[in-house]
Design a protein around this motif. Structure first.
Motif, PDB file in Angstrom:
ATOM      1  N   ILE A 199      43.457  36.672  40.469  1.00  0.00           N
ATOM      2  CA  ILE A 199      44.543  37.636  40.664  1.00  0.00           C
ATOM      3  C   ILE A 199      45.506  37.150  41.747  1.00  0.00           C
ATOM      4  O   ILE A 199      46.729  37.213  41.579  1.00  0.00           O
ATOM      5  CB  ILE A 199      43.972  39.024  41.020  1.00  0.00           C
ATOM      6  CG1 ILE A 199      43.244  39.616  39.806  1.00  0.00           C
ATOM      7  CG2 ILE A 199      45.079  39.970  41.484  1.00  0.00           C
ATOM      8  CD1 ILE A 199      42.472  40.883  40.112  1.00  0.00           C
ATOM      9  N   LYS A 200      44.950  36.641  42.842  1.00  0.00           N
ATOM     10  CA  LYS A 200      45.794  36.131  43.928  1.00  0.00           C
ATOM     11  C   LYS A 200      46.649  34.963  43.450  1.00  0.00           C
ATOM     12  O   LYS A 200      47.825  34.864  43.792  1.00  0.00           O
ATOM     13  CB  LYS A 200      44.922  35.697  45.110  1.00  0.00           C
ATOM     14  CG  LYS A 200      44.245  36.836  45.833  1.00  0.00           C
ATOM     15  CD  LYS A 200      43.362  36.306  46.957  1.00  0.00           C
ATOM     16  CE  LYS A 200      42.631  37.441  47.670  1.00  0.00           C
ATOM     17  NZ  LYS A 200      41.735  36.927  48.737  1.00  0.00           N
ATOM     18  N   THR A 201      46.041  34.089  42.657  1.00  0.00           N
ATOM     19  CA  THR A 201      46.779  32.926  42.141  1.00  0.00           C
ATOM     20  C   THR A 201      47.924  33.369  41.245  1.00  0.00           C
ATOM     21  O   THR A 201      49.043  32.855  41.339  1.00  0.00           O
ATOM     22  CB  THR A 201      45.838  32.000  41.349  1.00  0.00           C
ATOM     23  OG1 THR A 201      44.811  31.515  42.212  1.00  0.00           O
ATOM     24  CG2 THR A 201      46.604  30.809  40.780  1.00  0.00           C
ATOM     25  N   CYS A 202      47.663  34.339  40.376  1.00  0.00           N
ATOM     26  CA  CYS A 202      48.676  34.784  39.422  1.00  0.00           C
ATOM     27  C   CYS A 202      49.728  35.692  40.061  1.00  0.00           C
ATOM     28  O   CYS A 202      50.781  35.929  39.474  1.00  0.00           O
ATOM     29  CB  CYS A 202      48.019  35.478  38.236  1.00  0.00           C
ATOM     30  SG  CYS A 202      47.004  34.372  37.229  1.00  0.00           S
ATOM     31  N   GLU A 203      49.432  36.196  41.256  1.00  0.00           N
ATOM     32  CA  GLU A 203      50.454  36.925  42.006  1.00  0.00           C
ATOM     33  C   GLU A 203      51.502  35.970  42.568  1.00  0.00           C
ATOM     34  O   GLU A 203      52.643  36.353  42.790  1.00  0.00           O
ATOM     35  CB  GLU A 203      49.815  37.713  43.151  1.00  0.00           C
ATOM     36  CG  GLU A 203      49.126  38.983  42.713  1.00  0.00           C
ATOM     37  CD  GLU A 203      48.485  39.720  43.863  1.00  0.00           C
ATOM     38  OE1 GLU A 203      48.340  40.944  43.773  1.00  0.00           O
ATOM     39  OE2 GLU A 203      48.129  39.057  44.865  1.00  0.00           O
ATOM     40  N   GLY A 204      51.088  34.715  42.746  1.00  0.00           N
ATOM     41  CA  GLY A 204      52.023  33.696  43.208  1.00  0.00           C
ATOM     42  C   GLY A 204      52.471  33.891  44.650  1.00  0.00           C
ATOM     43  O   GLY A 204      51.846  34.612  45.431  1.00  0.00           O
ATOM     44  N   GLY A 220      43.124  46.254  36.375  1.00  0.00           N
ATOM     45  CA  GLY A 220      42.792  47.529  35.760  1.00  0.00           C
ATOM     46  C   GLY A 220      41.619  47.477  34.814  1.00  0.00           C
ATOM     47  O   GLY A 220      40.916  48.470  34.629  1.00  0.00           O
ATOM     48  N   VAL A 221      41.364  46.326  34.196  1.00  0.00           N
ATOM     49  CA  VAL A 221      40.302  46.212  33.196  1.00  0.00           C
ATOM     50  C   VAL A 221      39.090  45.456  33.755  1.00  0.00           C
ATOM     51  O   VAL A 221      37.991  46.006  33.869  1.00  0.00           O
ATOM     52  CB  VAL A 221      40.812  45.517  31.918  1.00  0.00           C
ATOM     53  CG1 VAL A 221      39.684  45.360  30.905  1.00  0.00           C
ATOM     54  CG2 VAL A 221      41.958  46.305  31.310  1.00  0.00           C
ATOM     55  N   TYR A 222      39.316  44.221  34.133  1.00  0.00           N
ATOM     56  CA  TYR A 222      38.201  43.356  34.505  1.00  0.00           C
ATOM     57  C   TYR A 222      37.595  43.702  35.855  1.00  0.00           C
ATOM     58  O   TYR A 222      36.376  43.803  35.997  1.00  0.00           O
ATOM     59  CB  TYR A 222      38.650  41.891  34.496  1.00  0.00           C
ATOM     60  CG  TYR A 222      38.630  41.290  33.119  1.00  0.00           C
ATOM     61  CD1 TYR A 222      37.533  40.580  32.673  1.00  0.00           C
ATOM     62  CD2 TYR A 222      39.694  41.472  32.251  1.00  0.00           C
ATOM     63  CE1 TYR A 222      37.491  40.050  31.397  1.00  0.00           C
ATOM     64  CE2 TYR A 222      39.674  40.947  30.981  1.00  0.00           C
ATOM     65  CZ  TYR A 222      38.564  40.232  30.555  1.00  0.00           C
ATOM     66  OH  TYR A 222      38.533  39.733  29.292  1.00  0.00           O
ATOM     67  N   LEU A 223      38.435  43.870  36.864  1.00  0.00           N
ATOM     68  CA  LEU A 223      37.920  44.086  38.209  1.00  0.00           C
ATOM     69  C   LEU A 223      37.148  45.399  38.304  1.00  0.00           C
ATOM     70  O   LEU A 223      36.078  45.459  38.914  1.00  0.00           O
ATOM     71  CB  LEU A 223      39.072  44.069  39.218  1.00  0.00           C
ATOM     72  CG  LEU A 223      38.663  43.887  40.689  1.00  0.00           C
ATOM     73  CD1 LEU A 223      37.804  42.640  40.862  1.00  0.00           C
ATOM     74  CD2 LEU A 223      39.903  43.800  41.570  1.00  0.00           C
ATOM     75  N   GLU A 249      35.596  46.948  35.890  1.00  0.00           N
ATOM     76  CA  GLU A 249      34.346  46.799  35.153  1.00  0.00           C
ATOM     77  C   GLU A 249      33.333  45.996  35.956  1.00  0.00           C
ATOM     78  O   GLU A 249      32.134  46.312  35.962  1.00  0.00           O
ATOM     79  CB  GLU A 249      34.609  46.126  33.806  1.00  0.00           C
ATOM     80  CG  GLU A 249      33.396  46.082  32.904  1.00  0.00           C
ATOM     81  CD  GLU A 249      33.719  45.580  31.513  1.00  0.00           C
ATOM     82  OE1 GLU A 249      32.792  45.098  30.837  1.00  0.00           O
ATOM     83  OE2 GLU A 249      34.884  45.680  31.095  1.00  0.00           O
ATOM     84  N   GLN A 250      33.801  44.958  36.650  1.00  0.00           N
ATOM     85  CA  GLN A 250      32.905  44.151  37.481  1.00  0.00           C
ATOM     86  C   GLN A 250      32.304  44.974  38.609  1.00  0.00           C
ATOM     87  O   GLN A 250      31.099  44.917  38.869  1.00  0.00           O
ATOM     88  CB  GLN A 250      33.677  42.963  38.067  1.00  0.00           C
ATOM     89  CG  GLN A 250      33.902  41.813  37.108  1.00  0.00           C
ATOM     90  CD  GLN A 250      32.618  41.132  36.693  1.00  0.00           C
ATOM     91  OE1 GLN A 250      32.343  40.967  35.514  1.00  0.00           O
ATOM     92  NE2 GLN A 250      31.821  40.741  37.666  1.00  0.00           N
ATOM     93  N   LEU A 251      33.140  45.733  39.291  1.00  0.00           N
ATOM     94  CA  LEU A 251      32.665  46.522  40.417  1.00  0.00           C
ATOM     95  C   LEU A 251      31.692  47.608  39.967  1.00  0.00           C
ATOM     96  O   LEU A 251      30.693  47.892  40.642  1.00  0.00           O
ATOM     97  CB  LEU A 251      33.857  47.145  41.158  1.00  0.00           C
ATOM     98  CG  LEU A 251      34.803  46.133  41.823  1.00  0.00           C
ATOM     99  CD1 LEU A 251      36.031  46.853  42.385  1.00  0.00           C
ATOM    100  CD2 LEU A 251      34.096  45.359  42.927  1.00  0.00           C
ATOM    101  N   THR A 252      31.957  48.207  38.815  1.00  0.00           N
ATOM    102  CA  THR A 252      31.051  49.210  38.264  1.00  0.00           C
ATOM    103  C   THR A 252      29.705  48.584  37.916  1.00  0.00           C
ATOM    104  O   THR A 252      28.643  49.161  38.187  1.00  0.00           O
ATOM    105  CB  THR A 252      31.659  49.858  37.010  1.00  0.00           C
ATOM    106  OG1 THR A 252      32.896  50.486  37.341  1.00  0.00           O
ATOM    107  CG2 THR A 252      30.712  50.892  36.413  1.00  0.00           C
TER     108      THR A 252
END
Length: 212
Positions: A150-155, A173-176, A178-181
């Motif tokens: 995410i940090k990389t794609c924020e540029g 919204g989707v991956y992060l 789900e990972q935390l859950t």
């Protein structure tokens, strides 16, 4: 009969000619010029996405190895086996979704070479608790990797054009979430199993497995 022989000989000669010229044949189809402005992802983001796909596949393979271990007749923990088979499927689906996203953005039009490699997995004599602990560590590593992606794609914050807003929103919204859950659920399982084993020993693991 003579006509058949003549036809057969002609086909044989033509086939030989085609085989001799096969190495010289090249596809002259050119890519449509209308597609050239389609791919707009930045190279660092693309590279990180491809790395994340590989990490998802690696996690899937590791969970598959753990599921196979608990499926072994000498271990016979069907609850743990089912849990890790499900985890393997989820990680594989995560990787597939990222591939679909790259395709949607036009970033798979040239090559899929080296997109997925099968890496060796770690196999050991897990207990139920050690397997859940290893799974928790693996999930935290994947979560950290997604955050880095995410940090990389924020540029660069000073260059708005470098921020891939759509992908960042999709990952957050989707991956992060789900990972935390998933991490929270694993942490709960580890705590419960620890309590059961501290009071009932191996019987605690057996009962935990029956209720997974």
């Amino acid at each position: 009969m003579m006509k058949f022989c003549a036809s057969f000989c002609l086909l044989t000669v033509l086939a030989a000619i085609n085989m001799a010229q096969a190495d010289n044949l090249q596809c002259n189809i050119k890519s449509n010029a209308a597609f050239r402005g389609w791919p707009d992802m930045k190279e660092p983001c693309i590279r990180s996405m491809r790395e994340q796909i590989q990490k998802e596949i690696n996690a899937s393979m590791q969970y598959l190895a753990m599921a196979a271990y608990f499926s072994n007749d000498t271990v016979n923990r069907p609850g743990f086996a089912e849990h890790f088979f499900k985890a393997a499927k989820e990680e594989r689906e995560h990787g597939a979704k990222l591939i679909e996203y790259l395709s949607m953005r036009g970033e798979l039009t040239h090559t899929v070479k080296d997109l997925i490699k099968v890496s060796p997995v770690k196999v050991k004599n897990w207990s139920g608790l050690s397997a859940l602990e290893d799974a928790f560590k693996l999930e935290t590593e994947v979560t950290k990797s997604i955050r880095d992606l995410i940090k990389t794609c924020e540029g660069n914050s000073k260059k708005a054009d470098d921020n891939d807003y759509h992908l960042v929103d999709y990952l957050t919204g989707v991956y992060l979430e789900e990972q935390l859950t998933g991490q929270r659920e694993l942490a709960g399982k580890i705590t419960t199993l620890e309590k059961m084993m501290s009071s009932q020993g191996e019987l605690g693991e057996f009962l935990f497995d029956k209720n997974m």
